[in-house]
Design a protein around this motif. Sequence first.
Motif, short mmCIF file in Angstrom:
data_model
loop_
_atom_site.label_atom_id
_atom_site.label_comp_id
_atom_site.label_asym_id
_atom_site.label_seq_id
_atom_site.Cartn_x
_atom_site.Cartn_y
_atom_site.Cartn_z
N GLU A 90 0.79 -1.29 -0.06
CA GLU A 90 -0.02 -0.02 -0.05
C GLU A 90 1.02 1.28 -0.07
OE1 GLU A 90 -3.87 -1.46 2.49
OE2 GLU A 90 -1.95 -0.91 3.72
N LYS B 65 -0.52 -5.41 -0.41
CA LYS B 65 -1.76 -5.27 -1.13
C LYS B 65 -2.14 -6.23 -2.31
CE LYS B 65 -1.57 -1.36 -4.47
NZ LYS B 65 -2.31 -0.12 -5.05
N CYS C 189 -4.95 -8.53 1.27
CA CYS C 189 -3.84 -8.83 0.20
C CYS C 189 -4.58 -9.69 -0.87
CB CYS C 189 -2.73 -9.47 0.70
SG CYS C 189 -1.50 -9.63 -0.63
#
Length: 139
Positions: free
Chosen positions: A81, A90, A130
């Motif tokens: 991120e 992510k 994620c």
Amino acid sequence: MTTIAIKRVDDAYAFEGTDANGHTIRTDGAVEIGGHNSGFRPMQTLLMGLGGCSGVDIVSILKKQRQEIEDFSMKIDAEREHGKEPALWKHIHIQFIFKGNIEVEKARKACALSIDKYCSVAATLRAAGCTIEWDVTVQ
């Protein structure tokens, strides 16, 4: 219960972790923040854990299916991120690369079972939001 001992090993950000069997891994910070670049970044160790966890699953599944693995490697690309603290992973993409007498569909199924069902590291990362994608190459 699992116990890991962590010890600072220099005057900056290097730490060494040791498990109950004496295995060690070193982490360190980037030079830009005052580290010495002498080990993995802590967040990289999560990616290494993902590869190791899924690798164990996949090899176990393929061995049970009598697939002949000559070589098995992974390339993991990941994005964190931006503009957040903590900056979580992510998106992760794993390229599973096999060499040997391996049926492609069995390799795909083994990878799917690992990432979607068995790998605790993958489950932990997904629980944190994620996305994990993967593909398979058999040479």
